[in-house]
Design a protein around this motif. Structure first.
Motif, short mmCIF file in Angstrom:
data_model
loop_
_atom_site.label_atom_id
_atom_site.label_comp_id
_atom_site.label_asym_id
_atom_site.label_seq_id
_atom_site.Cartn_x
_atom_site.Cartn_y
_atom_site.Cartn_z
N ILE A 5 -58.04 -47.03 34.56
CA ILE A 5 -57.01 -46.76 33.56
C ILE A 5 -57.32 -47.55 32.29
O ILE A 5 -57.41 -48.78 32.33
CB ILE A 5 -55.61 -47.13 34.09
N LEU A 6 -57.51 -46.85 31.18
CA LEU A 6 -57.75 -47.50 29.90
C LEU A 6 -56.47 -47.45 29.08
O LEU A 6 -55.81 -46.40 29.00
CB LEU A 6 -58.86 -46.77 29.12
N LEU A 7 -56.14 -48.56 28.44
CA LEU A 7 -54.94 -48.66 27.60
C LEU A 7 -55.37 -49.24 26.26
O LEU A 7 -55.96 -50.33 26.21
CB LEU A 7 -53.89 -49.55 28.26
N VAL A 8 -55.07 -48.53 25.17
CA VAL A 8 -55.60 -48.93 23.87
C VAL A 8 -54.56 -48.80 22.76
O VAL A 8 -53.57 -48.07 22.88
CB VAL A 8 -56.84 -48.08 23.48
N THR A 9 -54.83 -49.52 21.67
CA THR A 9 -54.10 -49.38 20.42
C THR A 9 -55.01 -48.65 19.44
O THR A 9 -56.20 -48.99 19.33
CB THR A 9 -53.71 -50.75 19.85
N ARG A 10 -54.49 -47.67 18.75
CA ARG A 10 -55.32 -46.84 17.89
C ARG A 10 -55.87 -47.63 16.70
O ARG A 10 -55.23 -48.56 16.20
CB ARG A 10 -54.53 -45.62 17.40
N ALA A 11 -57.04 -47.20 16.23
CA ALA A 11 -57.67 -47.79 15.06
C ALA A 11 -57.85 -46.76 13.95
O ALA A 11 -58.62 -46.97 13.01
CB ALA A 11 -59.02 -48.39 15.43
N CYS A 12 -57.13 -45.64 14.08
CA CYS A 12 -57.21 -44.58 13.07
C CYS A 12 -55.79 -44.10 12.77
O CYS A 12 -54.82 -44.54 13.40
CB CYS A 12 -58.08 -43.42 13.57
N ALA A 13 -55.67 -43.20 11.82
CA ALA A 13 -54.36 -42.69 11.43
C ALA A 13 -53.69 -41.98 12.61
O ALA A 13 -54.36 -41.38 13.46
CB ALA A 13 -54.49 -41.73 10.25
N ARG A 14 -52.36 -42.03 12.65
CA ARG A 14 -51.61 -41.44 13.76
C ARG A 14 -51.91 -39.95 13.91
O ARG A 14 -52.06 -39.46 15.03
CB ARG A 14 -50.11 -41.65 13.54
N ASP A 15 -52.00 -39.23 12.80
CA ASP A 15 -52.22 -37.78 12.91
C ASP A 15 -53.65 -37.43 13.33
O ASP A 15 -53.93 -36.28 13.67
CB ASP A 15 -51.85 -37.07 11.61
N GLU A 16 -54.55 -38.39 13.33
CA GLU A 16 -55.92 -38.16 13.76
C GLU A 16 -56.17 -38.65 15.19
O GLU A 16 -57.16 -38.26 15.82
CB GLU A 16 -56.90 -38.89 12.83
N PHE A 17 -55.28 -39.49 15.68
CA PHE A 17 -55.59 -40.23 16.90
C PHE A 17 -55.73 -39.34 18.13
O PHE A 17 -56.65 -39.52 18.93
CB PHE A 17 -54.52 -41.30 17.17
N ALA A 18 -54.83 -38.38 18.33
CA ALA A 18 -54.86 -37.58 19.56
C ALA A 18 -56.22 -36.90 19.75
O ALA A 18 -56.82 -36.95 20.83
CB ALA A 18 -53.74 -36.54 19.56
N ALA A 19 -56.73 -36.28 18.69
CA ALA A 19 -58.02 -35.58 18.79
C ALA A 19 -59.16 -36.57 18.98
O ALA A 19 -60.08 -36.34 19.78
CB ALA A 19 -58.25 -34.73 17.54
N GLU A 20 -59.12 -37.69 18.25
CA GLU A 20 -60.18 -38.69 18.37
C GLU A 20 -60.18 -39.33 19.76
O GLU A 20 -61.23 -39.56 20.36
CB GLU A 20 -60.00 -39.76 17.30
N TRP A 21 -58.99 -39.59 20.30
CA TRP A 21 -58.89 -40.21 21.61
C TRP A 21 -59.36 -39.24 22.70
O TRP A 21 -60.04 -39.64 23.65
CB TRP A 21 -57.46 -40.67 21.86
N ARG A 22 -59.02 -37.98 22.56
CA ARG A 22 -59.49 -36.98 23.51
C ARG A 22 -61.01 -36.95 23.55
O ARG A 22 -61.62 -36.94 24.62
CB ARG A 22 -58.94 -35.60 23.12
N ALA A 23 -61.63 -36.97 22.39
CA ALA A 23 -63.09 -36.96 22.33
C ALA A 23 -63.68 -38.25 22.89
O ALA A 23 -64.73 -38.24 23.57
CB ALA A 23 -63.55 -36.76 20.89
N CYS A 24 -63.00 -39.36 22.66
CA CYS A 24 -63.48 -40.65 23.16
C CYS A 24 -63.48 -40.68 24.68
O CYS A 24 -64.46 -41.07 25.32
CB CYS A 24 -62.60 -41.76 22.59
N VAL A 25 -62.37 -40.27 25.30
CA VAL A 25 -62.29 -40.25 26.76
C VAL A 25 -63.32 -39.26 27.30
O VAL A 25 -63.99 -39.52 28.31
CB VAL A 25 -60.87 -39.89 27.22
#
Length: 249
Positions: A5-25
């Motif tokens: 289980i990974l738990l993180v705080t975003r380092a990008c804009a809120r409206d960009e985070f979901a797509a960026e996080w999906r790609a990261c995982v």
């Protein structure tokens, strides 16, 4: 299965985070076949439901056993895994990355969960993150927690707040794993295990209204009934997207 289980705080804009996080995982799919996770899911915390959340993203990776997890960790730390590791550093604040490696226990709704995992797609869930009461050993805490499934203290959770499926994730004790903590990759068996949380649970819902019912009920009933179990706890509402369906156990 073992769940990372990974738990993180975003380092990008809120409206960009979901797509960026999906790609990261999803970058874990680049691991070789014998190291690749059995399942992957990327969760984004719903700010509108969870004010001031402790984390913005939840990543889930499933592995068959300790050996499978070790192969993945070896790849992650290798030159071949460097791109995935650097991606995580760009999407999430590096100092915010926390890891819990746990054994998954489906306490309720196994058939519903199996079907949902086969279907993939997006799900809604309410997650609790907790640290055990100071006078409990991990074994005592896990035993008491399992015996209270469906209750808060001695108070039964009403059907309207129970959701469709309930999972307890029990963090591994030192003897269970020998993965390395460097860059947020696990725990080191040369020292006592010190996960950021002693408990992570997940309750799945069909819709946001059902999740809000649970949130409201817990706000009224948790504090006065669970002080013999947990000393600190946090809740997050999550929209979870399946990236690689978890096989049936």
């Amino acid at each position: 299965m073992i769940k990372r289980i990974l738990l993180v705080t975003r380092a990008c804009a809120r409206d960009e985070f979901a797509a960026e996080w999906r790609a990261c995982v999803g970058a874990a799919l680049g691991a070789p076949p014998d190291a690749r996770p059995l399942g992957l899911a990327a969760g984004t915390v719903l700010d509108e439901v969870t004010p001031d959340p402790p984390h913005d993203g939840i990543g889930l990776e499933w592995f068959a056993d300790d050996s499978h997890l070790r192969r993945f960790e070896a790849w992650w730390g290798s030159p071949d895994g460097k791109a995935a590791k650097e991606f995580l550093g760009r999407v999430a604040e590096p100092e915010s990355v926390s890891i819990v490696v746990a054994r998954e226990h489906v306490m309720r709704g196994e058939e519903w969960l199996r079907q949902r995992r086969l279907e993939g797609g997006t799900s809604l869930k309410h997650m609790a993150l907790a640290r055990r009461a100071a006078d409990l050993t991990p074994a005592e805490f896990f035993d008491r927690w399992k015996n209270r499934a469906g209750k808060v203290g001695t108070v039964p959770i009403p059907a309207v707040a129970r959701g469709q499926a309930y999972i307890q994730n029990h963090p591994l004790l030192t003897a269970d794993t020998d993965t390395d903590t460097d860059a947020g990759t696990g725990t080191d068996t040369d020292t006592d295990t010190d996960w950021p949380y002693d408990a992570v649970n997940e309750v799945y819902f069909d819709d946001l209204d059902g999740m809000r019912e649970r949130i409201s009920w817990f706000a009224e009933n948790l504090e006065q009934n669970e002080d013999d179990l947990v000393r600190e706890n946090w809740f997050v509402a999550v929209r979870e997207e399946t990236l690689l369906p978890v096989p049936s156990s």
